[in-house]
Design a protein around this motif. Structure first.
Motif, PDB file in Angstrom:
ATOM      1  N   ARG A  40       0.810  -1.210   0.000  1.00  8.52           N
ATOM      2  CA  ARG A  40       0.000   0.000   0.000  1.00  8.52           C
ATOM      3  C   ARG A  40       0.846   1.264   0.000  1.00  8.52           C
ATOM      4  NH1 ARG A  40      -2.514  -3.989   2.787  1.00  8.52           N
ATOM      5  NH2 ARG A  40      -4.679  -4.415   2.170  1.00  8.52           N
ATOM      6  N   CYS A  41       0.268   2.317  -0.564  1.00  8.88           N
ATOM      7  CA  CYS A  41       0.989   3.580  -0.712  1.00  8.88           C
ATOM      8  C   CYS A  41       0.016   4.750  -0.588  1.00  8.88           C
ATOM      9  CB  CYS A  41       1.676   3.624  -2.080  1.00  8.88           C
ATOM     10  SG  CYS A  41       2.425   5.205  -2.498  1.00  8.88           S
ATOM     11  N   SER A  42       0.398   5.734   0.222  1.00  4.82           N
ATOM     12  CA  SER A  42      -0.348   7.000   0.282  1.00  4.82           C
ATOM     13  C   SER A  42       0.540   8.095  -0.276  1.00  4.82           C
ATOM     14  CB  SER A  42      -0.733   7.325   1.723  1.00  4.82           C
ATOM     15  OG  SER A  42      -1.685   6.418   2.192  1.00  4.82           O
ATOM     16  N   PRO A  43       0.076   8.832  -1.264  1.00  2.97           N
ATOM     17  CA  PRO A  43       0.931   9.843  -1.897  1.00  2.97           C
ATOM     18  C   PRO A  43       1.153  11.055  -1.002  1.00  2.97           C
ATOM     19  CG  PRO A  43      -1.289   9.980  -2.775  1.00  2.97           C
ATOM     20  CD  PRO A  43      -1.257   8.783  -1.876  1.00  2.97           C
ATOM     21  N   LYS A  44       2.138  11.824  -1.366  1.00  9.92           N
ATOM     22  CA  LYS A  44       2.416  13.102  -0.708  1.00  9.92           C
ATOM     23  C   LYS A  44       1.190  14.006  -0.885  1.00  9.92           C
ATOM     24  CE  LYS A  44       5.781  16.901  -1.249  1.00  9.92           C
ATOM     25  NZ  LYS A  44       6.247  17.053   0.146  1.00  9.92           N
ATOM     26  N   SER A  45       0.932  14.825   0.132  1.00  9.49           N
ATOM     27  CA  SER A  45      -0.196  15.736   0.072  1.00  9.49           C
ATOM     28  C   SER A  45      -0.123  16.619  -1.174  1.00  9.49           C
ATOM     29  CB  SER A  45      -0.195  16.609   1.332  1.00  9.49           C
ATOM     30  OG  SER A  45      -1.245  17.547   1.290  1.00  9.49           O
ATOM     31  N   GLY A  46      -1.243  16.713  -1.904  1.00  8.96           N
ATOM     32  CA  GLY A  46      -1.281  17.524  -3.125  1.00  8.96           C
ATOM     33  C   GLY A  46      -0.948  16.769  -4.390  1.00  8.96           C
TER      34      GLY A  46
ATOM     35  N   PHE B 160       9.656   9.787  -3.510  1.00  7.10           N
ATOM     36  CA  PHE B 160       9.584   8.368  -3.168  1.00  7.10           C
ATOM     37  C   PHE B 160       9.312   8.125  -1.696  1.00  7.10           C
ATOM     38  CE2 PHE B 160      10.845   5.902  -6.898  1.00  7.10           C
ATOM     39  CZ  PHE B 160      11.211   6.927  -7.759  1.00  7.10           C
ATOM     40  N   GLY B 161       8.587   7.023  -1.432  1.00 10.50           N
ATOM     41  CA  GLY B 161       8.439   6.528  -0.077  1.00 10.50           C
ATOM     42  C   GLY B 161       9.645   5.705   0.327  1.00 10.50           C
ATOM     43  N   ASP B 162       9.613   5.187   1.562  1.00 11.99           N
ATOM     44  CA  ASP B 162      10.746   4.423   2.091  1.00 11.99           C
ATOM     45  C   ASP B 162      10.769   2.982   1.613  1.00 11.99           C
ATOM     46  OD1 ASP B 162      10.810   6.082   5.353  1.00 11.99           O
ATOM     47  OD2 ASP B 162      11.577   6.683   3.375  1.00 11.99           O
ATOM     48  N   GLY B 163       9.693   2.546   0.941  1.00  7.26           N
ATOM     49  CA  GLY B 163       9.693   1.228   0.351  1.00  7.26           C
ATOM     50  C   GLY B 163       9.172   0.128   1.250  1.00  7.26           C
ATOM     51  N   THR B 164       8.806  -0.980   0.596  1.00  5.28           N
ATOM     52  CA  THR B 164       8.455  -2.225   1.289  1.00  5.28           C
ATOM     53  C   THR B 164       9.452  -3.271   0.829  1.00  5.28           C
ATOM     54  OG1 THR B 164       6.084  -1.765   1.436  1.00  5.28           O
ATOM     55  CG2 THR B 164       6.766  -4.081   1.511  1.00  5.28           C
TER      56      THR B 164
ATOM     57  N   LEU C 247      12.985  -4.656  -3.150  1.00  5.44           N
ATOM     58  CA  LEU C 247      12.441  -3.476  -2.481  1.00  5.44           C
ATOM     59  C   LEU C 247      11.426  -2.852  -3.437  1.00  5.44           C
ATOM     60  CD1 LEU C 247      12.635  -1.401  -0.090  1.00  5.44           C
ATOM     61  CD2 LEU C 247      14.364  -0.215  -1.454  1.00  5.44           C
ATOM     62  N   TYR C 248      10.206  -2.666  -2.982  1.00  5.78           N
ATOM     63  CA  TYR C 248       9.173  -2.069  -3.814  1.00  5.78           C
ATOM     64  C   TYR C 248       8.959  -0.625  -3.369  1.00  5.78           C
ATOM     65  CZ  TYR C 248       8.373  -6.585  -5.834  1.00  5.78           C
ATOM     66  OH  TYR C 248       8.554  -7.765  -6.526  1.00  5.78           O
ATOM     67  N   LEU C 249       9.153   0.271  -4.308  1.00  8.17           N
ATOM     68  CA  LEU C 249       9.098   1.700  -4.025  1.00  8.17           C
ATOM     69  C   LEU C 249       7.882   2.325  -4.694  1.00  8.17           C
ATOM     70  CD1 LEU C 249      12.864   2.365  -4.703  1.00  8.17           C
ATOM     71  CD2 LEU C 249      11.763   2.675  -2.487  1.00  8.17           C
ATOM     72  N   CYS C 250       7.227   3.187  -3.950  1.00  2.00           N
ATOM     73  CA  CYS C 250       6.114   3.959  -4.473  1.00  2.00           C
ATOM     74  C   CYS C 250       6.577   5.404  -4.612  1.00  2.00           C
ATOM     75  CB  CYS C 250       4.928   3.865  -3.513  1.00  2.00           C
ATOM     76  SG  CYS C 250       3.578   4.983  -3.857  1.00  2.00           S
ATOM     77  N   ALA C 251       6.169   6.044  -5.693  1.00  4.60           N
ATOM     78  CA  ALA C 251       6.506   7.452  -5.910  1.00  4.60           C
ATOM     79  C   ALA C 251       5.239   8.213  -6.284  1.00  4.60           C
ATOM     80  CB  ALA C 251       7.538   7.602  -7.014  1.00  4.60           C
ATOM     81  N   SER C 252       5.143   9.441  -5.833  1.00  4.95           N
ATOM     82  CA  SER C 252       3.989  10.248  -6.211  1.00  4.95           C
ATOM     83  C   SER C 252       4.432  11.550  -6.848  1.00  4.95           C
ATOM     84  CB  SER C 252       3.093  10.520  -4.995  1.00  4.95           C
ATOM     85  OG  SER C 252       3.689  11.443  -4.102  1.00  4.95           O
ATOM     86  N   SER C 253       3.525  12.128  -7.618  1.00  9.40           N
ATOM     87  CA  SER C 253       3.792  13.407  -8.282  1.00  9.40           C
ATOM     88  C   SER C 253       2.451  14.071  -8.573  1.00  9.40           C
ATOM     89  CB  SER C 253       4.607  13.219  -9.557  1.00  9.40           C
ATOM     90  OG  SER C 253       3.941  12.354 -10.459  1.00  9.40           O
TER      91      SER C 253
ATOM     92  N   TYR D 121       7.727   1.065  -8.415  1.00  9.55           N
ATOM     93  CA  TYR D 121       9.011   0.607  -8.938  1.00  9.55           C
ATOM     94  C   TYR D 121       9.463  -0.612  -8.143  1.00  9.55           C
ATOM     95  CZ  TYR D 121       9.386   5.181 -11.238  1.00  9.55           C
ATOM     96  OH  TYR D 121       9.164   6.288 -12.010  1.00  9.55           O
ATOM     97  N   GLN D 122      10.192  -1.503  -8.827  1.00  7.70           N
ATOM     98  CA  GLN D 122      10.813  -2.658  -8.181  1.00  7.70           C
ATOM     99  C   GLN D 122      12.315  -2.479  -8.216  1.00  7.70           C
ATOM    100  OE1 GLN D 122      11.601  -6.392 -10.296  1.00  7.70           O
ATOM    101  NE2 GLN D 122      10.207  -7.406  -8.867  1.00  7.70           N
TER     102      GLN D 122
END
Lengths: 114, 111
Positions: free
Chosen positions: A22-28, A105-109, A88-94, A35-36
């Motif tokens: 799961r991933c919650s994006p940065k506000s806005g 990027f988040g800190d990853g799972t 490591l699975y990374l989530c990124a928001s924009s 990404y893997q």
């Protein structure tokens, strides 16, 4: 102002199982990419979600699927886990507006498959 | 698609030394970002620099888009600078802002 948050931080599964990250994006932000990152390599693009739809997909099999919710958060699902899915699975928001925007990027799972 | 190459692959420095990391990309880009990945795996944004020069403390970056390269300068290095440095680019005219990463430069700063 919270940044990108991911859960869980670590996960151990066995071959054949299914997993949801799961991933919650940065506000806005309204766009989420996944990404893997295998050990010793750079992150590889899996897919991107915008307006609750998959916008672009990298070279990953259909076992990898995702979802984006109305609040812009996202899930990554992987079915029939293989040993090679350990990574490591990374989530990124924009933010989609205003042209090409940087990704955060988040800190990853960290997923381990036994 | 666009290809991103980084050099050198590995770098060992004594604390206080300066260094330059290079990123070459094979096509025009909309976006060029530099990241530092620490030993815990956190990917930290350093610069968003599709062109021009930016500075942030001991770090600075320059992208020459017409010649398809970017440089990251680290001055007066500290042990906390250790980790992997990635550059990543977004292909000009692409459908999304997906990032293509280089293979990284592994930096070790020794006390």
């Amino acid at each position: 102002d919270a940044g990108v948050t991911q859960s869980p931080t670590h996960l151990i599964k066995t071959r054949g199982q299914q997993v949801t990250l799961r991933c919650s994006p940065k506000s806005g932000h309204d766009t989420v990419s996944w990404y893997q990152q295998a050990l010793g390599q750079g992150p590889q693009f899996i897919f991107q979600y915008y307006e609750e739809e998959e916008r672009q997909r990298g070279n990953f099999p259909d076992r990898f699927s995702g979802h984006q919710f109305p609040n812009y958060s996202s899930e990554l699902n992987v079915n029939a886990l293989l040993l090679g899915d350990s990574a490591l699975y990374l989530c990124a928001s924009s933010w989609a507006g205003g042209g090409n925007q940087p990704q955060h990027f988040g800190d990853g799972t960290r997923l381990s498959i036994l | 698609g666009i290809q991103v190459e980084q050099s050198p692959p590995d770098l060992i420095l004594q604390e206080g030394a300066n260094s330059t990391l290079r990123c070459n990309f094979s096509d025009s880009v909309n976006n060029l970002q530099w990241f530092h990945q620490n030993p815990w795996g956190q990917l930290i944004n350093l610069f968003y620099i599709p062109s021009g020069t930016k500075q942030n403390g001991r770090l600075s970056a320059t992208t020459v888009a017409t010649e398809r390269y970017s440089l990251l300068y680290i001055s007066s290095s500290q042990t906390t600078d250790s980790g992997v440095y990635f550059c990543a680019a977004t292909n000009y005219g692409g459908a999304t802002n997906k990032l293509i990463f280089g293979t990284g430069t592994l930096l070790a700063v020794q006390p």
